[in-house]
Scaffold this active site. Sequence first.
Site, PDB file in Angstrom:
ATOM      1  CG  PHE A  79       7.398   5.577 -14.275  1.00 24.66           C
ATOM      2  CD1 PHE A  79       6.592   4.578 -13.746  1.00 24.66           C
ATOM      3  CD2 PHE A  79       7.942   5.380 -15.536  1.00 24.66           C
ATOM      4  CE1 PHE A  79       6.336   3.414 -14.450  1.00 24.66           C
ATOM      5  CE2 PHE A  79       7.699   4.212 -16.255  1.00 24.66           C
ATOM      6  CZ  PHE A  79       6.895   3.227 -15.710  1.00 24.66           C
ATOM      7  CB  THR A 123      -1.653   5.899  -6.740  1.00 24.42           C
ATOM      8  OG1 THR A 123      -1.760   5.280  -5.454  1.00 24.42           O
ATOM      9  CG2 THR A 123      -2.241   7.289  -6.616  1.00 24.42           C
ATOM     10  CE1 TYR A 147       1.825   9.573  -5.149  1.00 26.41           C
ATOM     11  CE2 TYR A 147       0.473   7.991  -3.953  1.00 26.41           C
ATOM     12  CZ  TYR A 147       1.300   8.303  -5.013  1.00 26.41           C
ATOM     13  OH  TYR A 147       1.600   7.337  -5.945  1.00 26.41           O
ATOM     14  CG  PHE A 175      -4.127  -1.834  -5.728  1.00 19.57           C
ATOM     15  CD1 PHE A 175      -4.561  -1.360  -6.967  1.00 19.57           C
ATOM     16  CD2 PHE A 175      -5.021  -1.793  -4.682  1.00 19.57           C
ATOM     17  CE1 PHE A 175      -5.860  -0.875  -7.151  1.00 19.57           C
ATOM     18  CE2 PHE A 175      -6.322  -1.322  -4.850  1.00 19.57           C
ATOM     19  CZ  PHE A 175      -6.739  -0.860  -6.086  1.00 19.57           C
ATOM     20  CG  ASN A 176       0.574  -1.728  -1.292  1.00 19.16           C
ATOM     21  OD1 ASN A 176      -0.565  -1.353  -1.536  1.00 19.16           O
ATOM     22  ND2 ASN A 176       1.239  -1.328  -0.233  1.00 19.16           N
ATOM     23  NE  ARG A 288       2.455   4.097   7.189  1.00 20.25           N
ATOM     24  CZ  ARG A 288       3.073   3.547   6.147  1.00 20.25           C
ATOM     25  NH1 ARG A 288       4.387   3.433   6.156  1.00 20.25           N
ATOM     26  NH2 ARG A 288       2.403   3.085   5.121  1.00 20.25           N
TER      27      ARG A 288
HETATM   28  N1  UFG Z   1       4.202  -0.966   7.350  1.00 21.65           N
HETATM   29  C1  UFG Z   1       4.704  -1.343   8.589  1.00 21.65           C
HETATM   30  N2  UFG Z   1       6.003  -1.019   8.849  1.00 21.65           N
HETATM   31  C2  UFG Z   1       6.818  -0.376   7.964  1.00 21.65           C
HETATM   32  C3  UFG Z   1       6.288  -0.016   6.709  1.00 21.65           C
HETATM   33  C4  UFG Z   1       4.982  -0.315   6.440  1.00 21.65           C
HETATM   34  O1  UFG Z   1       4.002  -1.917   9.408  1.00 21.65           O
HETATM   35  O2  UFG Z   1       7.992  -0.118   8.278  1.00 21.65           O
HETATM   36  C5  UFG Z   1       2.796  -1.294   7.035  1.00 21.65           C
HETATM   37  C6  UFG Z   1       1.973  -0.043   6.779  1.00 21.65           C
HETATM   38  O3  UFG Z   1       1.496   0.498   7.984  1.00 21.65           O
HETATM   39  C7  UFG Z   1       0.896  -0.589   5.872  1.00 21.65           C
HETATM   40  C8  UFG Z   1       1.598  -1.681   5.075  1.00 21.65           C
HETATM   41  O4  UFG Z   1       2.754  -2.019   5.823  1.00 21.65           O
HETATM   42  O5  UFG Z   1      -0.113  -1.161   6.639  1.00 21.65           O
HETATM   43  C9  UFG Z   1       2.028  -1.258   3.687  1.00 21.65           C
HETATM   44  O6  UFG Z   1       2.746  -0.036   3.789  1.00 21.65           O
HETATM   45  P1  UFG Z   1       3.626   0.584   2.617  1.00 21.65           P
HETATM   46  O7  UFG Z   1       4.215   1.854   3.138  1.00 21.65           O
HETATM   47  O8  UFG Z   1       4.559  -0.447   2.092  1.00 21.65           O
HETATM   48  O9  UFG Z   1       2.582   0.859   1.465  1.00 21.65           O
HETATM   49  P2  UFG Z   1       1.239   1.750   1.502  1.00 21.65           P
HETATM   50  O10 UFG Z   1       0.111   0.776   1.423  1.00 21.65           O
HETATM   51  O11 UFG Z   1       1.204   2.708   2.616  1.00 21.65           O
HETATM   52  O12 UFG Z   1       1.418   2.637   0.202  1.00 21.65           O
HETATM   53  C10 UFG Z   1       1.312   2.148  -1.098  1.00 21.65           C
HETATM   54  C11 UFG Z   1       2.211   2.970  -2.019  1.00 21.65           C
HETATM   55  C12 UFG Z   1       1.727   4.402  -2.083  1.00 21.65           C
HETATM   56  C13 UFG Z   1       0.281   4.423  -2.470  1.00 21.65           C
HETATM   57  C14 UFG Z   1      -0.532   3.562  -1.549  1.00 21.65           C
HETATM   58  C15 UFG Z   1      -1.949   3.477  -2.012  1.00 21.65           C
HETATM   59  O13 UFG Z   1       3.525   2.925  -1.554  1.00 21.65           O
HETATM   60  O14 UFG Z   1       2.491   5.099  -3.022  1.00 21.65           O
HETATM   61  O15 UFG Z   1      -0.009   2.242  -1.516  1.00 21.65           O
HETATM   62  O16 UFG Z   1      -2.774   3.420  -0.921  1.00 21.65           O
HETATM   63  F1  UFG Z   1      -0.206   5.669  -2.402  1.00 21.65           F
END
Ligand code: UFG
Length: 329
Positions: A79, A123, A147, A175-176, A288
């Site tokens: 991990f 991922t 990443y 995924f998430n 973002r």
């Molecule tokens: N988001 C917000 N506010 C926040 C945090 C997140 O609006 O404070 C939104 C993001 O913009 C996104 C969604 O919530 O649209 C999910 O965001 P996360 O940061 O929780 O997760 P990600 O989808 O960006 O990332 C996850 C994993 C990564 C991996 C990625 C694969 O955390 O490690 O999925 O695409 F690489």
Amino acid sequence: MILITGSAGYIGSHCVLALLEKGYEVVGFDNLSVGHIETVEKLKLYGKDKFKFIQGDLLIENDIQKIFSNYKIDAVIHFAAFSLVGESCLNPSKYYRNNVVGTLNLLDKMVENNVLKIVFSSTAATYGEAQYVPIDELHPKKPCNPYGKSKLMIEEIMDDFDKAYNLKSVRLRYFNVAGADEKTRVGEWHTTETHLIPNVLKSALNENKTFNLFGYDYDTKDGTCVRDYINVEDLIEAHILALEYLNKFETTNFFNLGTNEGNSVKEVFDLCEKITGKKINLNIEKRREGDPATLIAKNKKAKEVLGWEPRKTLYDSIKSAWEYEKSRK
Ligand code: UFG
């Protein structure tokens, strides 16, 4: 004995607990740069003499050799990695060195010590922008950030290690990941939190904190990004099945881990308000950078080949994350 790298981190610590509960002996390895010593102490408490911990770094070959010299390792679940997309764009060197070079060092030591089975934490970011959803394992792999690229490079290195040294890997493309241990022993705890669910819940716990929602103008059901939230305990179950698969079939393979369903950021936010019973301050921010509109997994292969079945709902994940968040206050 199973070696868990990144055992002090969010997902690694859940894996340690699940393995211990299944009767495995575990040695954890972590440099504690992201993971926490308090988590290790908890694992020691539950694992007793079945859990050993070595603080060390995958960039220091002697640290890795120490594990193989001291314990008879049957397989590795790997991990340990940096995993923030945004940070990886700002500091790619950190990501390539830690994730790629660190893993290469680990694989070299595995081969040297004749340990030839590894389950690897990969991922959805290896696919890049979705060309279709749900995303299956044959979806083109065009990662759009360092990443995702670092994880894809590692998968490719693992293929070459299979051909050359017979090292067998199962790569699990998450995924998430969401939720926490049902008994709140461990959970999602990042010093700087960037993930959606813990951030919403932190705003629920602290009424002076506003949750920033990034982007309301995506081409999705309600304009906010859609993600596939997989419960951490379900995710770990797949790792144990992957370990059993490696033991039984001794063959390399790769699987998506998700639920086949997507939820929007706004849906997650609304569910958090419902579960916590709190009105959470919401601020709409601009998009973002680097966020794809929709990511949903097709999980048919993991179901068919590993016999995996995710059981928990998004509600369950948020509920357990909330209990954990409150326990840390
Ligand atoms: N988001 C917000 N506010 C926040 C945090 C997140 O609006 O404070 C939104 C993001 O913009 C996104 C969604 O919530 O649209 C999910 O965001 P996360 O940061 O929780 O997760 P990600 O989808 O960006 O990332 C996850 C994993 C990564 C991996 C990625 C694969 O955390 O490690 O999925 O695409 F690489």
